[in-house]
Design a protein around this motif. Structure first.
Motif, PDB file in Angstrom:
ATOM      1  N   ARG A   1       0.815  -1.220   0.000  1.00  0.00           N
ATOM      2  CA  ARG A   1       0.000   0.000   0.000  1.00  0.00           C
ATOM      3  C   ARG A   1       0.850   1.271   0.000  1.00  0.00           C
ATOM      4  O   ARG A   1       0.602   2.164  -0.843  1.00  0.00           O
ATOM      5  CB  ARG A   1      -0.955  -0.024   1.197  1.00  0.00           C
ATOM      6  CG  ARG A   1      -1.927   1.149   1.218  1.00  0.00           C
ATOM      7  CD  ARG A   1      -2.927   1.034   2.362  1.00  0.00           C
ATOM      8  NE  ARG A   1      -3.799   2.194   2.421  1.00  0.00           N
ATOM      9  CZ  ARG A   1      -4.960   2.308   1.803  1.00  0.00           C
ATOM     10  NH1 ARG A   1      -5.397   1.322   1.047  1.00  0.00           N
ATOM     11  NH2 ARG A   1      -5.692   3.407   1.913  1.00  0.00           N
ATOM     12  N   PRO A   2       1.858   1.422   0.892  1.00  0.00           N
ATOM     13  CA  PRO A   2       2.641   2.670   0.847  1.00  0.00           C
ATOM     14  C   PRO A   2       3.396   2.842  -0.471  1.00  0.00           C
ATOM     15  O   PRO A   2       3.586   3.984  -0.927  1.00  0.00           O
ATOM     16  CB  PRO A   2       3.588   2.555   2.039  1.00  0.00           C
ATOM     17  CG  PRO A   2       3.589   1.128   2.411  1.00  0.00           C
ATOM     18  CD  PRO A   2       2.252   0.593   2.048  1.00  0.00           C
ATOM     19  N   TYR A   3       3.816   1.749  -1.091  1.00  0.00           N
ATOM     20  CA  TYR A   3       4.509   1.863  -2.372  1.00  0.00           C
ATOM     21  C   TYR A   3       3.572   2.438  -3.440  1.00  0.00           C
ATOM     22  O   TYR A   3       3.968   3.311  -4.230  1.00  0.00           O
ATOM     23  CB  TYR A   3       5.028   0.487  -2.800  1.00  0.00           C
ATOM     24  CG  TYR A   3       5.803   0.495  -4.101  1.00  0.00           C
ATOM     25  CD1 TYR A   3       7.147   0.837  -4.137  1.00  0.00           C
ATOM     26  CD2 TYR A   3       5.185   0.159  -5.297  1.00  0.00           C
ATOM     27  CE1 TYR A   3       7.863   0.841  -5.331  1.00  0.00           C
ATOM     28  CE2 TYR A   3       5.882   0.162  -6.502  1.00  0.00           C
ATOM     29  CZ  TYR A   3       7.223   0.504  -6.510  1.00  0.00           C
ATOM     30  OH  TYR A   3       7.927   0.513  -7.697  1.00  0.00           O
ATOM     31  N   LEU A   4       2.335   1.955  -3.464  1.00  0.00           N
ATOM     32  CA  LEU A   4       1.364   2.474  -4.430  1.00  0.00           C
ATOM     33  C   LEU A   4       1.043   3.943  -4.160  1.00  0.00           C
ATOM     34  O   LEU A   4       0.939   4.750  -5.091  1.00  0.00           O
ATOM     35  CB  LEU A   4       0.081   1.646  -4.383  1.00  0.00           C
ATOM     36  CG  LEU A   4       0.096   0.302  -5.116  1.00  0.00           C
ATOM     37  CD1 LEU A   4      -1.177  -0.478  -4.812  1.00  0.00           C
ATOM     38  CD2 LEU A   4       0.227   0.506  -6.618  1.00  0.00           C
ATOM     39  N   LEU A   5       0.883   4.299  -2.896  1.00  0.00           N
ATOM     40  CA  LEU A   5       0.550   5.692  -2.566  1.00  0.00           C
ATOM     41  C   LEU A   5       1.679   6.640  -2.959  1.00  0.00           C
ATOM     42  O   LEU A   5       1.428   7.775  -3.385  1.00  0.00           O
ATOM     43  CB  LEU A   5       0.256   5.822  -1.075  1.00  0.00           C
ATOM     44  CG  LEU A   5      -0.885   4.972  -0.509  1.00  0.00           C
ATOM     45  CD1 LEU A   5      -1.179   5.378   0.923  1.00  0.00           C
ATOM     46  CD2 LEU A   5      -2.126   5.115  -1.369  1.00  0.00           C
ATOM     47  N   ALA A   6       2.927   6.199  -2.809  1.00  0.00           N
ATOM     48  CA  ALA A   6       4.059   7.056  -3.148  1.00  0.00           C
ATOM     49  C   ALA A   6       4.182   7.246  -4.654  1.00  0.00           C
ATOM     50  O   ALA A   6       4.582   8.321  -5.116  1.00  0.00           O
ATOM     51  CB  ALA A   6       5.349   6.460  -2.581  1.00  0.00           C
ATOM     52  N   ARG A   7       3.830   6.232  -5.429  1.00  0.00           N
ATOM     53  CA  ARG A   7       4.004   6.312  -6.882  1.00  0.00           C
ATOM     54  C   ARG A   7       2.767   6.813  -7.624  1.00  0.00           C
ATOM     55  O   ARG A   7       2.885   7.213  -8.791  1.00  0.00           O
ATOM     56  CB  ARG A   7       4.400   4.938  -7.423  1.00  0.00           C
ATOM     57  CG  ARG A   7       5.776   4.475  -6.968  1.00  0.00           C
ATOM     58  CD  ARG A   7       6.339   3.450  -7.918  1.00  0.00           C
ATOM     59  NE  ARG A   7       6.443   3.959  -9.282  1.00  0.00           N
ATOM     60  CZ  ARG A   7       6.816   3.221 -10.328  1.00  0.00           C
ATOM     61  NH1 ARG A   7       7.123   1.941 -10.158  1.00  0.00           N
ATOM     62  NH2 ARG A   7       6.887   3.739 -11.531  1.00  0.00           N
ATOM     63  N   LEU A   8       1.603   6.778  -6.978  1.00  0.00           N
ATOM     64  CA  LEU A   8       0.360   7.218  -7.644  1.00  0.00           C
ATOM     65  C   LEU A   8      -0.257   8.364  -6.848  1.00  0.00           C
ATOM     66  O   LEU A   8      -1.205   8.177  -6.077  1.00  0.00           O
ATOM     67  CB  LEU A   8      -0.627   6.049  -7.747  1.00  0.00           C
ATOM     68  CG  LEU A   8      -0.128   4.791  -8.460  1.00  0.00           C
ATOM     69  CD1 LEU A   8      -1.189   3.707  -8.433  1.00  0.00           C
ATOM     70  CD2 LEU A   8       0.287   5.110  -9.892  1.00  0.00           C
ATOM     71  N   PRO A   9       0.256   9.583  -7.004  1.00  0.00           N
ATOM     72  CA  PRO A   9      -0.243  10.713  -6.201  1.00  0.00           C
ATOM     73  C   PRO A   9      -1.672  11.118  -6.548  1.00  0.00           C
ATOM     74  O   PRO A   9      -2.330  11.791  -5.747  1.00  0.00           O
ATOM     75  CB  PRO A   9       0.754  11.839  -6.538  1.00  0.00           C
ATOM     76  CG  PRO A   9       1.315  11.461  -7.872  1.00  0.00           C
ATOM     77  CD  PRO A   9       1.365   9.963  -7.905  1.00  0.00           C
TER      78      PRO A   9
END
Length: 462
Positions: A150-158
């Motif tokens: 989840r944090p990886y997706l949030l960091a890459r998909l603003p």
């Protein structure tokens, strides 16, 4: 069916007959489809037919619960305005072929597929190009088991607002950005390990070495394909028995256009040959409102959101409105006259409703011609010639007689304020047709009529 026979079957993909079968809500017209549901059709590929037939108009495509293994760019390239794509419960192992939908795609559902950590980074790179993507579902994929998923997706998909049904908070996104460096390194190591593991599994299958029963999983792409083909065979046998009783509509635009024009012409002929009457052949729900917008009739007809506007014909007349929807007539007689040329018909982009705004005729006094006045028996703007005032009562709708005699004023003013009470006996009319009214003045007024001191007294208060 044996395993060998199931593996040699021709892969099922979307055909024109299947699209027609699932487009009955649009009268079988495939070129104007805006929404299409093809779930549980045992599809193994999307194919080129869908994009060629309705790729320019399709906005919602539901393909969940099939066995589609790839998001092939050649199959998705023809979609120009797709907003929602559902590929849940398929065999997708990587996200691809979506970069041309960067300005349209808002929601993507890939729940319960086979996207693992070895393809996760490349899949997220594909999603990063979708600037309008707000809602993403990836739960149930192997990659979702990674703690940094989840944090990886949030960091890459603003631009993302919702992930797996949970809203994304600002503080959560900040923390994800702070840990992105370590997450990227960890994901790279996990991807290499996953690729090595899969390579060993492939070698084991080629060598024909038996696997431990504890290592075999029934939820795998191969198992799902095999089960899907078995179900497809049973469905084909069942459909062959029902084919005599049911066939999808095969109607092209030319044939439907002829039927639609014929329905409009028949409605016009009935209006010329007989009295205009209300009619609702399609049982459409509607409301006619004249209070929300003063001076207007607003007709709201409930239509399906993704019903093509080419299936609707609207014609507003001064005294009635005619709407032909999917060759079904809806005709309403209006309570009073409207300005047909100033009327506006619109489709709601949110609900699909048809809204027709019709301004009422605004009347002015004309002493040279017959004056038009309002009748309470209709709406506020309904009018009739002033010459008819002698024929109809504006309140009760009964016959009127010319105004004769005095005006009844009893009870208009309270007696304590100088008003007149009810007369106990009838008083004959004078020669002028007027009644003699007896009055009693209040104490503040001089009531001595016998003494005439020559002073002028104010008239009695009524």
């Amino acid at each position: 069916m044996s395993l060998c026979e199931s593996e040699t079957m021709t892969p099922r993909y979307i055909t024109l007959d299947l699209i027609r079968k699932r487009s009955e809500h649009n009268e079988g017209l495939v070129s104007t489809l805006e929404e299409l549901s093809l779930h549980q059709e045992e599809l193994e590929a999307i194919g080129p037919v869908l994009g060629r037939t309705c790729g320019k108009t399709l906005q919602i495509l539901l393909l969940q619960n099939n066995v589609i293994s790839r998001m092939e760019p050649s199959s998705l390239r023809s979609f120009k305005c797709l907003e929602y794509l559902n590929l849940a419960l398929n065999n997708i192992s990587a996200i691809e072929g979506l970069h041309h939908l960067q300005w349209t795609l808002e929601k993507l559902d890939l729940t319960l597929n086979f996207i693992d950590v070895d393809t996760f980074a490349d899949s997220v790179t594909e999603l990063a190009a979708l600037s309008h993507l707000k809602d993403l579902c990836l739960m149930g994929n192997p990659c979702a088991g990674w703690k940094g998923y989840r944090p990886y997706l949030l960091a890459r998909l603003p631009h993302l607002r919702t992930l797996d049904g949970e809203a994304i908070g600002r503080s959560e996104r900040i923390r994800a950005s702070q840990t992105f460096g370590s997450l990227e390194t960890e994901l790279h190591e996990l991807a290499n390990a996953c690729k090595t593991k899969k390579a060993l599994e492939q070698e084991t299958k080629k060598d024909g070495q038996p696997q431990n029963d504890n290592d075999v999983t029934h939820h795998s792409p191969e198992t799902r394909v095999r089960q899907s083909r078995e179900m497809a065979r049973h469905k084909a046998e069942k459909e062959s028995l029902q084919r005599a009783n049911y066939q999808p509509k095969k109607r092209d635009e030319e044939k439907f256009s002829f039927e639609h024009k014929n329905a409009i012409e028949m409605a016009r002929q009935s209006e010329d040959d007989e009295k205009i009457r209300n009619c609702n052949e399609g049982k459409w729900e509607f409301t006619l409102d004249e209070e929300t917008r003063p001076g207007y009739f607003v007709l709201d007809v409930t239509l399906q959101k993704y019903l093509s506007t080419s299936l609707v014909d609207v014609d507003v007349h001064p005294t009635f409105v005619r709407i032909v929807i999917k060759s079904k007539l809806l005709r309403l007689v209006l309570p009073c006259e409207v300005q047909a040329k100033e009327s506006i018909a619109q489709r709601s982009a949110t609900t699909g409703h048809l809204v027709i705004s019709m301004p009422k005729v605004q009347l002015t006094n004309n002493h040279d011609n017959a004056q038009m006045i309002s009748l309470p028996s209709c709406s506020k703007q309904e009018t009739t010639p002033a010459a008819a005032i002698n024929d109809y009562d504006a309140t009760m709708g009964s016959k009127l007689t010319p105004l004769k005699g005095p005006v009844q004023i009893e009870g208009l003013v309270k007696i304590g304020h100088g008003g007149i009470g009810k007369q106990e006996q009838s008083i004959p009319q004078t020669a002028l047709g007027m009644k003699v009214i007896r009055t009693t003045r209040i104490s503040a007024i001089n009531t001595n009529h016998d003494e005439d001191d020559g002073e002028e007294h104010p008239p009695p208060l009524f």
